[in-house]
Design a protein around this motif. Sequence first.
Motif, mmCIF file in Angstrom:
data_model
loop_
_atom_site.group_PDB
_atom_site.id
_atom_site.type_symbol
_atom_site.label_atom_id
_atom_site.label_comp_id
_atom_site.label_asym_id
_atom_site.label_seq_id
_atom_site.Cartn_x
_atom_site.Cartn_y
_atom_site.Cartn_z
ATOM 1 N N THR A 1 -1.897 14.917 11.025
ATOM 2 C CA THR A 1 -1.142 14.875 9.773
ATOM 3 C C THR A 1 -0.978 16.276 9.206
ATOM 4 O O THR A 1 0.121 16.679 8.803
ATOM 5 C CB THR A 1 -1.898 14.013 8.746
ATOM 6 N N VAL A 2 -2.068 17.020 9.179
ATOM 7 C CA VAL A 2 -2.044 18.355 8.603
ATOM 8 C C VAL A 2 -1.093 19.254 9.387
ATOM 9 O O VAL A 2 -0.307 20.008 8.826
ATOM 10 C CB VAL A 2 -3.474 18.938 8.576
ATOM 11 N N GLU A 3 -1.137 19.095 10.705
ATOM 12 C CA GLU A 3 -0.299 19.925 11.558
ATOM 13 C C GLU A 3 1.191 19.666 11.296
ATOM 14 O O GLU A 3 1.998 20.587 11.301
ATOM 15 C CB GLU A 3 -0.639 19.621 13.020
ATOM 16 N N THR A 4 1.544 18.377 11.065
ATOM 17 C CA THR A 4 2.954 18.076 10.855
ATOM 18 C C THR A 4 3.450 18.548 9.502
ATOM 19 O O THR A 4 4.615 18.850 9.346
ATOM 20 C CB THR A 4 3.242 16.562 10.937
ATOM 21 N N LEU A 5 2.570 18.597 8.504
ATOM 22 C CA LEU A 5 3.024 18.868 7.143
ATOM 23 C C LEU A 5 2.880 20.326 6.721
ATOM 24 O O LEU A 5 3.697 20.841 5.971
ATOM 25 C CB LEU A 5 2.264 17.968 6.164
ATOM 26 N N CYS A 6 1.812 20.984 7.186
ATOM 27 C CA CYS A 6 1.407 22.225 6.511
ATOM 28 C C CYS A 6 1.856 23.496 7.227
ATOM 29 O O CYS A 6 2.074 23.512 8.430
ATOM 30 C CB CYS A 6 -0.105 22.241 6.347
ATOM 31 N N ASP A 7 1.982 24.555 6.430
ATOM 32 C CA ASP A 7 2.306 25.860 6.975
ATOM 33 C C ASP A 7 1.058 26.560 7.465
ATOM 34 O O ASP A 7 1.039 27.179 8.507
ATOM 35 C CB ASP A 7 2.964 26.742 5.899
ATOM 36 N N ARG A 8 0.001 26.427 6.639
ATOM 37 C CA ARG A 8 -1.247 27.062 7.029
ATOM 38 C C ARG A 8 -2.372 26.030 7.025
ATOM 39 O O ARG A 8 -2.300 25.024 6.329
ATOM 40 C CB ARG A 8 -1.584 28.229 6.094
ATOM 41 N N ILE A 9 -3.391 26.276 7.827
ATOM 42 C CA ILE A 9 -4.503 25.326 7.957
ATOM 43 C C ILE A 9 -5.815 26.048 7.712
ATOM 44 O O ILE A 9 -6.021 27.162 8.209
ATOM 45 C CB ILE A 9 -4.523 24.686 9.376
ATOM 46 N N MET A 10 -6.668 25.417 6.916
ATOM 47 C CA MET A 10 -8.004 25.962 6.697
ATOM 48 C C MET A 10 -8.999 24.947 7.251
ATOM 49 O O MET A 10 -8.887 23.757 6.976
ATOM 50 C CB MET A 10 -8.210 26.161 5.199
ATOM 51 N N VAL A 11 -9.947 25.394 8.045
ATOM 52 C CA VAL A 11 -10.940 24.491 8.629
ATOM 53 C C VAL A 11 -12.256 24.650 7.885
ATOM 54 O O VAL A 11 -12.755 25.769 7.723
ATOM 55 C CB VAL A 11 -11.149 24.789 10.133
ATOM 56 N N GLY B 1 0.816 -1.218 0.000
ATOM 57 C CA GLY B 1 0.000 0.000 0.000
ATOM 58 C C GLY B 1 0.847 1.264 0.000
ATOM 59 O O GLY B 1 0.582 2.203 -0.745
ATOM 60 N N GLY B 2 1.889 1.279 0.814
ATOM 61 C CA GLY B 2 2.741 2.463 0.908
ATOM 62 C C GLY B 2 3.508 2.692 -0.382
ATOM 63 O O GLY B 2 3.647 3.814 -0.854
ATOM 64 N N GLN B 3 3.975 1.594 -0.997
ATOM 65 C CA GLN B 3 4.698 1.701 -2.273
ATOM 66 C C GLN B 3 3.789 2.224 -3.375
ATOM 67 O O GLN B 3 4.184 3.053 -4.186
ATOM 68 C CB GLN B 3 5.261 0.332 -2.663
ATOM 69 N N ARG B 4 2.550 1.732 -3.377
ATOM 70 C CA ARG B 4 1.606 2.196 -4.392
ATOM 71 C C ARG B 4 1.357 3.689 -4.252
ATOM 72 O O ARG B 4 1.247 4.418 -5.242
ATOM 73 C CB ARG B 4 0.285 1.436 -4.266
ATOM 74 N N GLN B 5 1.279 4.176 -3.002
ATOM 75 C CA GLN B 5 1.031 5.601 -2.802
ATOM 76 C C GLN B 5 2.225 6.410 -3.316
ATOM 77 O O GLN B 5 2.057 7.489 -3.867
ATOM 78 C CB GLN B 5 0.746 5.876 -1.319
ATOM 79 N N ALA C 1 3.792 8.056 8.017
ATOM 80 C CA ALA C 1 4.826 8.988 8.469
ATOM 81 C C ALA C 1 5.938 9.081 7.429
ATOM 82 O O ALA C 1 6.459 10.162 7.154
ATOM 83 C CB ALA C 1 5.391 8.529 9.806
ATOM 84 N N LYS C 2 6.277 7.935 6.808
ATOM 85 C CA LYS C 2 7.335 7.944 5.797
ATOM 86 C C LYS C 2 6.901 8.718 4.549
ATOM 87 O O LYS C 2 7.689 9.439 3.947
ATOM 88 C CB LYS C 2 7.714 6.517 5.413
ATOM 89 N N VAL C 3 5.626 8.544 4.150
ATOM 90 C CA VAL C 3 5.126 9.276 2.982
ATOM 91 C C VAL C 3 5.148 10.778 3.267
ATOM 92 O O VAL C 3 5.503 11.581 2.403
ATOM 93 C CB VAL C 3 3.705 8.783 2.601
ATOM 94 N N LEU C 4 4.807 11.161 4.502
ATOM 95 C CA LEU C 4 4.831 12.584 4.867
ATOM 96 C C LEU C 4 6.262 13.136 4.806
ATOM 97 O O LEU C 4 6.475 14.249 4.312
ATOM 98 C CB LEU C 4 4.250 12.790 6.260
ATOM 99 N N ASP C 5 7.218 12.345 5.294
ATOM 100 C CA ASP C 5 8.625 12.755 5.207
ATOM 101 C C ASP C 5 9.013 13.010 3.759
ATOM 102 O O ASP C 5 9.662 13.997 3.427
ATOM 103 C CB ASP C 5 9.535 11.657 5.779
ATOM 104 N N LEU C 6 8.585 12.070 2.897
ATOM 105 C CA LEU C 6 8.895 12.179 1.476
ATOM 106 C C LEU C 6 8.307 13.465 0.896
ATOM 107 O O LEU C 6 8.973 14.185 0.143
ATOM 108 C CB LEU C 6 8.350 10.957 0.742
ATOM 109 N N LEU C 7 7.063 13.774 1.270
ATOM 110 C CA LEU C 7 6.411 14.986 0.769
ATOM 111 C C LEU C 7 7.222 16.225 1.157
ATOM 112 O O LEU C 7 7.404 17.141 0.362
ATOM 113 C CB LEU C 7 4.992 15.103 1.329
#
Lengths: 559, 317
Positions: free
Chosen positions: A494-504, A434-438, A468-474
């Motif tokens: 997930t959003v908090e770890t990756l993004c600069d800004r957040i929209m709710v 699954g992770g490889q496919r993503q 977590a690994k896919v997020l690192d890759l991003l």
Amino acid sequence: MTTLSNAPEAPLASVKDLRVTATTDSGREIEILKGVSFDVHRGEMVALIGESGSGKTTIALSLLAYVREGCHFAGGQVLVDGRDLTKLSESECRKLRGHKVSYVPQSAAASFNPSRKIMDQVIEVAEIHGIFDANTAREKAIKLFRSLSLPNPDTIGERYPHQVSGGQLQRLAAAMALLGDPELVVFDEPTTALDVTTQIEVLRAFKSAIVERGMTGVYVSHDLAVVAQISDRIVVLKDGEVQEAGTTDQIVGAPAHPYTQSLLAAFKPVVPASASDDTSRDRVLETRDVVAGYGVLGPDGRPQVVAVNGVSLTLDRGQSLGVIGESGCGKSTLLRVLSGLLPAASGGLLLDSRELRPQIAQRSKSDLQRMQIVFQLADTALNPAQTIGNIIGRPLTFFKGLKGAEREKRVIELLDMVRMPAQFRHRLPRELSGGQRQRINLARALAAEPEVLLCDEITSALDTVVAAKVLDLLRELQRELHLSYLFVSHDIHTVETLCDRIMVMYAGKCLETFNASDLHQDARHPYTKLLVSSLPTLDPTWLDNLKQDPELVRKFAHA
Amino acid sequence: MTKRTSAMIGERLAVAVLSLFLVSLAVFFITELLPGDTAQELLGQAVTKEAAAILREQLGLDRPAVLRYMDWIFGLFRGDLGFSLVSNRPVSDLISERLPNSLILAAITMAITIPLALGLGIIAAIWRGSIFDRAISSAAIMFVSFPEFMIATLIVMLFSVYLKWLPALSFLPPSASFTTIVLAFIMPVTVLVFSSCSQMIRLTRAAISDAMATPYVELALLKGASRPRLVLRHALPNSVAPIVNSVALSMSGLLGGVIIVETVFNYPGLAKLMVDGVMTRDMPLIQTCSMIFCGFYLLLIMAADIIAILSNPRLRR
């Protein structure tokens, strides 16, 4: 809820060196369970924790003397009340199921028969086992509905499954499991399919039912924080083997096994990437008052069902904007609008300050190339009949006109970019995990050399460690290629770890947009606070101590 | 029934009426394209052009096709089916003689086929993988692959020619005794049952098997339900739509089967009348028979659609 592991009494259920094998389509035997042992004492809730493929559901089902088609018991014992369930005859199995041991399924929405009334299904156990007559069963069911705090307990049973919400169905499924007064209840990821705010209601109802009855049970989950609220002991599984077992406090507080530690690592507080100021404020994507939805357009120019209701957003180059919200809030529709798959009914889209046509067919090749979408489910997004090389190569030919050796070279580069070996280009999607496919899904989008990536819940179907690994890759790709992400997710973490800004988003509207580092500030919108406070933590007393404004919950949570 | 359901059913009805109109156009103009015409057919090969033209004028065949179509279609509305060009009798007389025979044949066949096929399909699904299931499934495949005329010819050879137990022809004189009638029906009905049963058994079993793979059937299993209960109470109610559609399809296939069977056994039904009509280029007769067959077909499909809508609680409420 006291741990009885030291009591002299024999355990109610005991799994001893259980082995289950499955026969694959090619006739090969693979071991799903490789000798699993654990006990469940009376009055105790034991959690089975693990990622997909760990065998946790197989163990849970074995407690009902059941293995799924293609699987069979290959050794060991499953003892319930001293009887070995692996040796029961078909009719003995039937007597046990639902009566002595009962089951709460993962997705109640799929597990209720759509063509029969809820009550008929809830009291069917009594009918099958002849425990009590229909009227007594009905009264008992209504009592259970009440104790699981379901709305309209007297009449909810007369509805059909599609007429009640997902959170209610999950509680109705629990009522169904409890109706026959089983000695052992097996919960199979019963809250995984629910939104966080709904999950709390359901967890609360489950916990009070468990405490009230001194229930003995097995609780299967991939979420340690959820399990910490419910269980007395935790068994950690990986690849069909027990990694570690212990009391909840011990596993959560002082895990001994490295695998348990890696699961816990996902809960470490995140240091959000501070909105870097070094990038010039170069606006790459903008929407103005976008309205979109489904069904025919009305006379006012609005669609029959409005899914996105006047959303304006901006995304700067090299930045990530996270869009969070619960199911049905319109976040995925927003992505479909941006990608042109679903033309907006009104409002404007700007890419690099130039107007973007609403419909994908009207957009220029360069517009298409500059903004690419990555879908949630790589399993369905990748053509199962094409090799990885072809899947990544197609956009290369389409956008760049690359052919032959040149194309092959670029495919290898792209595979390398998503940290995959070059020889994977000869494989088919089904031969990957699954992770490889993503990752391939991502590489396919990157092949166009886009400026903006639209990511739709791309880590939701993945296990914590893989996600977590896919997020690192991003993150790495963003640094290397200066990409901008619009990252849609229901998972605040997930959003908090990756993004600069957040929209709710809520009910098709944007409630607020803020810097990720300000997520926990007091000035946040009440709904944002509700979302944040609804995320379970590892603290086993979290659920009991959680105080949420009931008004707010009623307004926003659709249990 | 809700407004939405009534609207859906109304839509089906409207579509059926529209289809019937389009079919009437197709039937009329396709029969126009048939080589030769009634006048030539009636007068034989050696006829002079003048004689044929006179007869054509007498029969009204020289008028433009569009006008003749209008005459025919408005006649149909008034219940006037026109005159047979060959026997010079009202088409309605010819049909009222034959239609009951065909309806009896179809009704007996349906009365046997539907319960038999559904029963076998359901039993095969309940005991999926058992010897019984395999026997049923392979027999069904075998009979699907045999064309009707072949089954018909084979059983005629066996029971009439070699064993001489049954009459080869199903001609029914008005004075026929009850036993004669029963004997006359045995072979045509058997052929039709065999040819329409197989597909229905297979589709029923497949529809139930699909429903058996759903999570709600697994949950019922984990509540201790037996195989028959799983199939009858959980899978079957959710398979109604595909099953009634397969029944409708098989039954409409029966119409084709009737044509062959009536011809082989020389059974005096509507299909035989139509085949004779084609031989003699008796346009009004062919057209009316086609419309009856087509109406029957649409009726079946529509009934299946409506039952499927009503069986779905999402649409019902």
